[in-house]
Design an enzyme around this catalytic site. Structure first.
Site, short mmCIF file in Angstrom:
data_model
loop_
_atom_site.label_atom_id
_atom_site.label_comp_id
_atom_site.label_asym_id
_atom_site.label_seq_id
_atom_site.Cartn_x
_atom_site.Cartn_y
_atom_site.Cartn_z
N ASN A 17 -4.30 -25.38 24.79
CA ASN A 17 -4.44 -24.27 23.84
C ASN A 17 -3.20 -23.38 23.83
OD1 ASN A 17 -6.82 -25.19 22.87
ND2 ASN A 17 -8.11 -23.54 23.67
N CYS A 65 -11.11 -19.13 20.37
CA CYS A 65 -10.48 -19.89 21.47
C CYS A 65 -9.02 -19.53 21.71
CB CYS A 65 -10.62 -21.38 21.21
SG CYS A 65 -12.34 -21.87 21.04
N THR A 93 -14.24 -23.31 28.94
CA THR A 93 -12.83 -23.05 29.26
C THR A 93 -12.76 -21.90 30.26
OG1 THR A 93 -12.22 -23.76 27.05
CG2 THR A 93 -10.59 -22.44 28.23
N GLY A 119 -6.48 -17.60 14.74
CA GLY A 119 -7.57 -16.72 15.16
C GLY A 119 -8.65 -17.58 15.79
N LYS A 147 -6.92 -27.93 29.76
CA LYS A 147 -7.46 -27.22 28.61
C LYS A 147 -6.64 -25.98 28.28
CE LYS A 147 -9.99 -25.88 25.33
NZ LYS A 147 -11.42 -25.87 25.10
N LYS A 198 -32.82 -19.11 19.48
CA LYS A 198 -31.92 -20.25 19.30
C LYS A 198 -32.69 -21.56 19.56
CE LYS A 198 -27.46 -19.49 20.52
NZ LYS A 198 -26.31 -19.49 21.44
C1 UGA Z 1 -8.95 -24.89 19.22
C2 UGA Z 1 -8.25 -26.18 19.67
O1 UGA Z 1 -7.56 -26.75 18.54
C3 UGA Z 1 -9.27 -27.19 20.22
O2 UGA Z 1 -8.60 -28.35 20.69
C4 UGA Z 1 -10.03 -26.53 21.37
O3 UGA Z 1 -11.01 -27.40 21.90
C5 UGA Z 1 -10.71 -25.27 20.85
O4 UGA Z 1 -9.71 -24.37 20.32
C6 UGA Z 1 -11.41 -24.61 22.02
O5 UGA Z 1 -10.73 -24.12 22.91
O6 UGA Z 1 -12.64 -24.68 22.08
P1 UGA Z 1 -10.35 -24.19 17.04
O7 UGA Z 1 -10.41 -22.81 17.63
O8 UGA Z 1 -11.59 -24.78 16.48
O9 UGA Z 1 -9.82 -25.23 18.14
O10 UGA Z 1 -9.30 -24.12 15.85
P2 UGA Z 1 -7.88 -24.76 15.51
O11 UGA Z 1 -8.05 -25.88 14.58
O12 UGA Z 1 -7.09 -24.98 16.73
O13 UGA Z 1 -7.25 -23.55 14.69
C7 UGA Z 1 -7.03 -22.30 15.33
C8 UGA Z 1 -6.36 -21.33 14.39
O14 UGA Z 1 -5.01 -21.71 14.15
C9 UGA Z 1 -7.01 -21.20 13.01
O15 UGA Z 1 -7.09 -19.83 12.68
C10 UGA Z 1 -6.04 -21.93 12.10
O16 UGA Z 1 -6.07 -21.45 10.78
C11 UGA Z 1 -4.72 -21.66 12.77
N1 UGA Z 1 -3.65 -22.65 12.48
C12 UGA Z 1 -3.81 -23.96 12.83
C13 UGA Z 1 -2.48 -22.24 11.87
O17 UGA Z 1 -2.29 -21.04 11.55
N2 UGA Z 1 -1.50 -23.16 11.63
C14 UGA Z 1 -1.64 -24.47 11.95
O18 UGA Z 1 -0.71 -25.25 11.70
C15 UGA Z 1 -2.83 -24.87 12.57
#
Ligand code: UGA
Length: 446
Positions: free
Chosen positions: A219, A271, A129, A268, A215, A37
């Site tokens: 989530n 996180c 986290t 999914g 945090k 990496k």
């Molecule tokens: C999430 C949080 O949004 C971040 O704020 C946080 O920092 C991060 O986890 C973490 O803990 O590190 P992330 O996992 O990148 O971020 O993705 P999201 O944008 O939250 O989406 C998560 C899932 O929810 C995806 O599979 C997405 O398709 C789904 N989703 C999102 C839905 O099914 N419907 C929605 O309306 C929004």
């Protein structure tokens, strides 16, 4: 003089944080225990797909043409301790195999490896986290192991970045949370984040457990919002309603808001799923399991979406998947990412395959990662190639290029014109006009 910064753990979070700190003008040394990496990052490359991250790295990695030279990498904890005044811990905290609880071994090992080298005043800042209570335990550990004693402090500064938007979220966060035990840590963190604070980003100072909980609670709330609308989709399915219209109407109430109300195959990634499970496990340990018992239901609603999508596909194909050709558009857990960890799309593709369908997957960026997890699926280089002769096309990750597909052109190559929209982002009228049957969870059939 500006404090010098180190970043320990160079995955999504750490690589982005290290490059962003260099972008903000600091001298940065990044550490990872995986030498491959480090080699990659030293060339200004990343093992992950994250828009804008490689550009930001190349602007700062020492030795690259035209770079500021502010960012270097190492595998040595002694070098990190020697270099830095502030050490950010960005290692991952996955779910323990076969348990809900979070695996703290990477964080524990980072602190245990770093602290014995801390001979001068320094601040260790956790960003990973973690279950509430970890920071206080780690603060004691740092004080115990560091030759500098009390002059080596620990603070907690959770990260809220989203994959796909990591660079922007890190440079322009919507809030900065600083869990501290003393004034010195607060002053140092204000110095680190002077840029975003100058832009008006709110800075919230808390104790250690509150910072960790911000945090976890964020989530948990986001997961709850998604599962809420997916539960409404289940009701729409039985009552004949349209969950997309329902969400649109709900979203106009600004107490509710329209974000994270997209119904479909659910959440999914690395996180949300593991964080709500770790929260339940931790609440149990703390003797308050009932406080977050509802998260079990949030998790179940979410996991049911995947099964329902498989059921809907079977029903569309006349009751059996055996020998049916299915094109799956999307493997990443969300668009603009190549991450397939706990990806609903890939999970559904796998279930269809195991139930006898011949599944061909296409994803703009996640093919290699998907192939590693599910080598027995077929993979195609384009949506059109994946759809050749298909009896059904499933839209499971809402990449822009899938939303922009021409239904008429795709209709020419498929065996049967059935489109199933797992993300509720395609235009049903457009697809139906081109002779497709359009099906989606929580929406009327025609
Ligand atoms: C999430 C949080 O949004 C971040 O704020 C946080 O920092 C991060 O986890 C973490 O803990 O590190 P992330 O996992 O990148 O971020 O993705 P999201 O944008 O939250 O989406 C998560 C899932 O929810 C995806 O599979 C997405 O398709 C789904 N989703 C999102 C839905 O099914 N419907 C929605 O309306 C929004």
């Amino acid at each position: 003089m500006s404090p010098k910064i180190t970043v320990i753990g160079l995955g999504y979070l750490g690589a982005t944080h290290a490059a962003a700190m260099a972008e903000l003008g600091f001298e940065v040394l990044g550490l990872d225990i995986v030498p491959e990496k480090i080699e990659l990052l030293t060339r200004g490359e990343t093992p992950i797909y994250e828009p804008g991250l490689e550009d930001m790295l190349r602007r700062h990695v020492a030795g690259l043409p035209g770079s500021t030279g502010r960012l270097s990498f190492t595998t040595s904890y002694a070098a990190v301790a020697e270099f830095g005044d502030i050490h950010f811990i960005c290692v991952n905290t996955p779910q323990k195999p076969g348990e809900y609880a979070c695996d703290m071994s990477y964080v524990d090992s980072a602190v245990d490896s770093l602290a014995p080298h801390l001979t001068r005043p320094s601040l260790v800042v956790g960003k990973s986290t973690v279950p509430v209570g970890s920071a206080a335990r780690l603060a004691r550990r740092v004080a115990e192991l560091a030759p500098a004693g009390d002059a080596a402090e620990l603070a907690w500064n959770p990260e809220f970045l989203r994959e796909g938007f990591a660079v922007d979220d890190t440079l322009h966060p919507d809030r900065i949370v600083a869990g501290v035990t003393g004034e010195r840590a607060e002053v140092l963190l204000r110095e680190v984040y002077a840029g975003p604070l100058g832009d008006g980003t709110p800075f919230i100072v808390t104790d250690l457990p509150t910072a960790e909980l911000v945090k976890t609670a964020a989530n948990a709330f986001l997961s709850t919002k998604i599962s809420f609308i997916n539960a409404m989709a289940e009701i729409c399915e039985t009552a004949g309603g349209d969950v997309v219209k329902l969400a649109e109407a709900l979203g106009h109430d600004d107490r509710i808001g329209k974000k994270f109300l997209r119904a479909g195959i659910g959440f999914g990634g690395g996180c949300l799923p593991k964080d709500i499970r770790a929260f339940m496990a931790r609440a149990g340990e703390l003797g308050a399991p009932e406080a977050v018992a509802f998260l079990r239901e949030i998790d179940s609603i979410n996991m049911r979406r995947r099964v329902y999508m498989v059921d809907l596909t079977r029903e569309t194909l006349g009751g059996s998947l055996l020998g049916k050709r299915v094109a799956v558009l999307g493997a990443a857990f969300k668009p603009d990412s190549d991450d397939v960890r706990d990806s609903p799309a890939l999970n559904i593709a796998g279930q269809l395959h195991l139930q006898g369908a011949e599944v061909t997957v296409h994803d703009p960026k996640a093919m290699e990662n998907a192939r590693r997890v599910f080598p027995t699926l077929r993979y195609a280089d384009s949506p059109t190639e994946a759809a050749q002769g298909a009896h059904a096309v499933l839209h499971l990750t809402e990449w822009r290029e899938f939303r922009e597909l021409d239904p008429a052109a795709l209709g020419e190559v498929v065996g049967e014109r059935h489109i199933l929209d797992g993300r509720n982002t395609l235009d049903p009228a457009l697809w139906r006009k081109a002779g497709w049957t359009y099906r989606a969870l929580g929406r009327p059939t025609a």
